[in-house]
Structure formats: C-alpha cells, structure tokens
Design an enzyme around this catalytic site. Structure first.
Site, PDB file in Angstrom:
ATOM      1  CB  CYS A   1      34.758  37.639  47.488  1.00 10.45           C
ATOM      2  SG  CYS A   1      34.308  39.146  46.786  1.00 10.45           S
TER       3      CYS A   1
ATOM      4  CB  CYS B   1      37.263  39.017  45.166  1.00  7.91           C
ATOM      5  SG  CYS B   1      36.618  39.273  46.599  1.00  7.91           S
TER       6      CYS B   1
END
Length: 355
Positions: A95, A98
């Site tokens: 991700c 993230c």
C-alpha cells in the site's frame, strides 16, 4: 459460518448502532486463536526488570490477536505513560498511501512523549483482526480509548487533519508528556518520604524504553531511602550495563552520584565533633578536613561539606589527585542542577579555578 465471519458480523451490527466495542472483537479473536497467556513471574518491585520494549514502546507492531488484547485493549484502559489512548494503523506492505501516512503518524505520536501509543497492524499478517474491525480500505486509522473506538479515518489525510486527530488522543490522555509527568510524580512521592509508592511508580516506568533508565535510577534512590546501599549499588551497575547512552541524563547522574556518595563517603564512624577538633588543631592538614567533609556528606549536611571541600580546592586544587573536586562535583550531581547549593557552589568553584 467461521468464527472470523461471525466476528465480522458482530462488528457490522456494532457499527450499525454507532457504538462499536473493541472489547467484543478482542475477546472473539482470542477465542478464535485459543491462545493462552503466559504465567506471571513473581519479582521484587525494586529489582523488577523492564518487560520487552516491543510491548511498551510508543510505537509498536502487533503480531497476534493476543497482543491486540494486551497492547491495545488493556493499554487503552490504563493511564499514561504505561497505558493511554492507542492509535491503530492498518496497513499493507504493498500500500503506497500507507507508506506516506505511517511516518507522519509516528512523528506525531513520538512528539506526544508517552501519552499516546501507535499500534501498527499489517492486514496481510492479521487478516482476521482487519476483518473483525471492518477494515475495508487502506490505510485505515482508529483511535481506541478505554476499550472503545472513539474516532477513525480512511486514506491519507492533510497534515492539519492528522495533527487534530492525534491532538484528540493527547487530550484524552490528559496532555502530552505523560512519561515526564510520571517521573515528576514518582520523584515527588520519594521527596515526601513515601518510599513504597515511589518504588511502585518508578517500577511502572521500567516498562517504557524511553524512561527505563530514569526508572532504574529512581529505584536506586528508593533503595538508598530504605538504607539498602547494596541494592542501590546493584541498580547503578545495571544502569551502566543496560543504559550506557543515558548515563549523562540529569536524573540518572543524580542517582549515580548519590549512590557513590553513600558508598564512598561513609568515613570510619568518627564523630563529627572529633573531626572538627582535628581540623581546628591542624587546619593545614587537608586529610582531616576531607574526612570532616565525608562525615558531613553522610549526615546530608551538604552546605558545610561544600564549604570544607572548597577550602581544600582553594588551598591545593590538585590535592590527592583532585579528590576534593571530584567529591564536590558528586554532591552537585546528587543535588541536581536546579538546587540552590549547586548553583552557588558551582559559582564559587569557578571563581577559585579562575584565580
């Protein structure tokens, strides 16, 4: 329907009523994993060794549902610095958003100085936890306080929004600097003579890596207050062994110096009155004056001890390889930089050395 599915269903119902309880999810997860807790190990409060820093640091990574129970649920129900509000950061290695968000959260939580904990959860390694907490997109961040989900957001947020989110957590914790406040509280207890409660307070600080050295130093002072010089010396040895990078912190230096004074400045038991008579009889013999200073230190008559040591330094600063100056600096460290005797004594020492 699997246990994890039943957990997810329970959480959907909980969210539908806008009152999700993380207690339910954690207990379900523990039953799902059938994990057993480790037995407690009895230990003396004063000699307690700090738990693994992985369990008590401001920023942690969850590896199991059992850790969710202890490091999120239990921690959020305790006051800072050992507990406090917990920010859950759900992420995945793949991700990219993230990777932008997590460092910002880490910086803000670190700045809170022990009031808030960040618990990171890799959803690929703990999918059942992500499912039970209804994590539908990444990144997802939740704020847990006293076992309840009190706020959350998804996706990367503007920096101002992140600060507001963490400030909310800090406010729930009673303000930033929980570790520093806990240290001040423990020191105040010891100053008031409540050695038992001070020992308990310092022992709790051992659980925090950033305050473990100060906690150990405080326990050494508690041992001194209990007239247990042997235990105090053991704790100072542990400081040198486990926390060499923290030895110059003021609270650590103070404990080291106080224990050194207790062990090195004991004297031979000669009454102070007799030592004064010897100094008066032969005022140029520094050894008599030094022995008097040692006895005064043992009785915590620091002002007069400082005067005697300064007299030796003024007359012969290198006497006995600088023993008087070394003992004087130990007194200053043991009293602390803010003590009036330290301030005035350092000024007088500086004036002597400048002559």
């Amino acid at each position: 329907m699997s246990r994890v599915s039943r957990m997810a269903t329970a959480w959907r119902q909980s969210f539908a009523h806008k009152s999700p309880s993380i207690v339910c999810a954690s207990s379900m997860l523990l039953r799902h994993r059938c994990l057993s807790s480790r037995p407690d190990v009895p230990r003396s409060a004063a000699a307690a060794a700090p738990p693994s820093s992985n369990n008590t640091a401001s920023i942690i990574e969850l590896h199991s549902p059992a850790e969710f129970e202890s490091l999120v649920m239990a921690a959020s129900n305790q006051p800072p610095p050992v507990g406090g509000p917990v920010v859950l950061d759900f992420y995945a290695d793949w991700c990219q958003p993230c990777k932008q968000l997590t460092p910002k959260l880490e910086k803000l939580v670190t700045a809170a100085q022990g009031s808030v904990r960040l618990a990171k959860v890799n959803v690929d390694k703990l999918p059942e936890l992500a499912q039970a907490l209804q994590v539908a997109s990444l990144p997802t961040v939740m704020l847990v306080h006293k076992g309840k989900l009190v706020d959350s957001f998804q996706g990367v947020q503007p920096d101002a929004n992140l600060r507001t989110f963490i400030e909310k957590a800090i406010k729930l914790a009673g303000g930033a600097g929980g570790g520093a406040r806990a240290l001040e509280h423990a020191a105040a207890l010891l100053e008031d003579g409540d050695v038992a409660e001070a020992t308990k307070a310092y022992s709790e600080l051992l659980a925090l890596p950033e305050h473990a050295a100060a906690g150990t130093a405080g326990l050494a002072l508690c041992a001194l207050a209990d007239e247990n010089v042997a235990l105090a010396s053991e704790l100072i040895a542990e400081l040198h062994k486990k926390h060499p990078a923290d030895l110059n912190k003021p609270e650590v230096r103070r404990a080291i110096s106080k224990v050194a004074l207790a062990t090195e400045a004991g004297g031979d038991g000669t009454p102070i009155a007799e030592l004064r008579r010897r100094v008066a009889a032969d005022p140029v013999l520094h050894q008599h004056r030094f022995e008097l200073a040692q006895a005064l230190i043992k009785c915590e008559q620091y002002e007069e001890a400082i005067n005697e040591l300064l007299h030796i330094i003024k007359k012969e600063r290198s006497w006995s390889e600088g023993a008087a100056k070394m003992r004087l600096l130990q007194i200053f460290d043991s009293l602390g930089v803010g003590h009036q005797l330290t301030k005035s004594g350092r000024r007088r020492l500086a004036n002597i050395l400048l002559i």
